[in-house]
Write a protein that holds these residues in place. Sequence first.
Motif, PDB file in Angstrom:
ATOM      1  N   ALA A 170       2.896  -0.024  -6.774  1.00 35.21           N
ATOM      2  CA  ALA A 170       2.967   1.440  -6.794  1.00 35.21           C
ATOM      3  C   ALA A 170       2.452   2.011  -5.479  1.00 35.21           C
ATOM      4  CB  ALA A 170       2.152   1.983  -7.970  1.00 35.21           C
ATOM      5  N   VAL A 171       1.386   1.415  -4.947  1.00 28.97           N
ATOM      6  CA  VAL A 171       0.879   1.833  -3.638  1.00 28.97           C
ATOM      7  C   VAL A 171       1.923   1.563  -2.552  1.00 28.97           C
ATOM      8  CG1 VAL A 171      -0.874   1.353  -1.881  1.00 28.97           C
ATOM      9  CG2 VAL A 171      -1.528   1.555  -4.285  1.00 28.97           C
ATOM     10  N   LEU A 172       2.570   0.396  -2.623  1.00 26.90           N
ATOM     11  CA  LEU A 172       3.607   0.067  -1.637  1.00 26.90           C
ATOM     12  C   LEU A 172       4.756   1.062  -1.694  1.00 26.90           C
ATOM     13  CD1 LEU A 172       4.895  -1.821   0.468  1.00 26.90           C
ATOM     14  CD2 LEU A 172       5.779  -3.186  -1.437  1.00 26.90           C
ATOM     15  N   ALA A 173       5.217   1.388  -2.899  1.00 29.39           N
ATOM     16  CA  ALA A 173       6.331   2.332  -3.034  1.00 29.39           C
ATOM     17  C   ALA A 173       5.946   3.701  -2.482  1.00 29.39           C
ATOM     18  CB  ALA A 173       6.742   2.442  -4.506  1.00 29.39           C
ATOM     19  N   GLY A 174       4.725   4.143  -2.797  1.00 28.85           N
ATOM     20  CA  GLY A 174       4.275   5.423  -2.256  1.00 28.85           C
ATOM     21  C   GLY A 174       4.164   5.394  -0.744  1.00 28.85           C
ATOM     22  N   GLY A 175       3.689   4.277  -0.201  1.00 33.36           N
ATOM     23  CA  GLY A 175       3.582   4.159   1.252  1.00 33.36           C
ATOM     24  C   GLY A 175       4.929   4.172   1.942  1.00 33.36           C
ATOM     25  N   ILE A 176       5.918   3.484   1.359  1.00 32.93           N
ATOM     26  CA  ILE A 176       7.267   3.495   1.945  1.00 32.93           C
ATOM     27  C   ILE A 176       7.850   4.899   1.909  1.00 32.93           C
ATOM     28  CG2 ILE A 176       9.636   2.682   1.603  1.00 32.93           C
ATOM     29  CD1 ILE A 176       8.470   0.004   0.678  1.00 32.93           C
ATOM     30  N   ALA A 192       2.146   0.748   5.001  1.00 34.81           N
ATOM     31  CA  ALA A 192       2.390   0.651   3.560  1.00 34.81           C
ATOM     32  C   ALA A 192       2.197  -0.783   3.069  1.00 34.81           C
ATOM     33  CB  ALA A 192       3.804   1.133   3.245  1.00 34.81           C
ATOM     34  N   SER A 193       2.628  -1.745   3.867  1.00 39.07           N
ATOM     35  CA  SER A 193       2.458  -3.146   3.495  1.00 39.07           C
ATOM     36  C   SER A 193       0.992  -3.556   3.472  1.00 39.07           C
ATOM     37  CB  SER A 193       3.243  -4.041   4.461  1.00 39.07           C
ATOM     38  OG  SER A 193       4.626  -3.762   4.404  1.00 39.07           O
TER      39      SER A 193
END
Length: 489
Positions: A170-176, A192-193
């Motif tokens: 979820a953090v990765l998706a938000g960062g992207i 994001a990664s």
Amino acid sequence: MTSPTAAATSYRRDALLVAVARMAPLGVQLLATPLVLDRLGDSAYAAWALMMTTINLLLTADLGVVGIMQRYHGIARGQQDARLGGRITASVLLVLAGLLVTVVALGPWISRGVLAVVDVPDAVRADAALLFRHAGTLAVLQLVALAFSSYLAAHSRFVAVAVQSLAARAVLAGGIAWALLTDQGLPGLLLASFADAGVAVLLGVVLCRQHLLREVRRPTDRAQTRELWAYSWRNQLSALGFVAQRELDVVIAGVMLSTAALASVSAAAPLVAAACLAPTVLLTPVFTSLSVQAGRDPAGLAAAGASAERGWLRLVLPFGALALGVLPFAATAWLGPEVSAITPLAALLAAGFVVTLAGNARAVVVRAAGRPGIETRSYVVYAAVKIVAGVALAVVGGMLGLAAAGILASVAALVVLVRGSRGLVAPGSGVGPRELLRALALAAGTGALSFVVSRAVDGRWTTLVCLVVVAGAGAAVAAVPVLRARRAA
């Protein structure tokens, strides 16, 4: 004693949780693919895809430590030896700490090495160098998170496995989303990664805190270390082979083919591999149970392995048929007109991965039996055939020739795996000609329907919805004989 119904229910729940956890990273990457293509263009996307490929390759440079976590913690459970589990974790974390220091120091050399063999356009070369410089650090951070996840899986804590993965993704998706919406480009995707990896490690520590505080005291002793790392190195080679199987198409395309062809392969190969190999995550609970069996009663492992393989083949035959029939057209609709020749490319890639899928249960059995060298030999054969045939066919047929080489490599690897593991799996674990004919008919029928849908329906999302309906109808048809067999029993 646990009843068969309760055991089946528990397995389905655990398998679903593992599937969610393991597919979440790939799901985020695949969902982001068309967005990154639209927002950043082919060149930047190719650099990002190559960074993800580099991370996947470096994820195997763990000396096999992640692979041994689940097996040896399972054996410790079977032997009811909590001290052994603590020593295993201590050894693994020490090795990963040393590996992290190494890859941080080697980051600039990793970046130069990748850029020396891959043709990256000048417009994105500086950002690509930044991505590759940190790829190793990201890979090892993910390995630490996977080590904790493997401990949780070995102790059948599959809810915790899913929580760790979903929160990080979820953090990765938000960062992207933030990187694309604010035009941060490739550096934003890198941040994001890092956020994804950091959250995964932190949650792993929290979820394993009791084990870390109460049981982790010292590394394994000399005898345990010899056994542990002997298995580890052999398992490492198998892990290299598995990643090579997924990533060789992108690597060879990056070296031999044009930027346009590389973009097509980089977009199609991860999508097809994720879709076709998705059922493999369902074997994680099986690996746990077989490892516990190896610790408790090694003599019964062959019969347990045969039962696992029978159930696996009855699942993957209809799944493989649906993948071959629907996936090539779904990939075309999903990736859109930005990439070319996706339908035939995806069909050839899918055929190779489906052949591989048939042998995955047997690979789990040989690993649980402490014989990963058998699986390693099959991957060595796969890589050799893929490289030799892939280079030759890429010269003749471009990216389609490269994809076709995967079929030859998968067949060769499956033959080696089956022949090498005969004594470890009890006879009678295969399927009959009737099941094979049903699978072929299912592939032909859904393929024909998918072709009609792709020609008759306009719009990406409408086409995808219709293809999902075709796949659902095919799955319903495939389920009929299974339900009849259960009622007869």
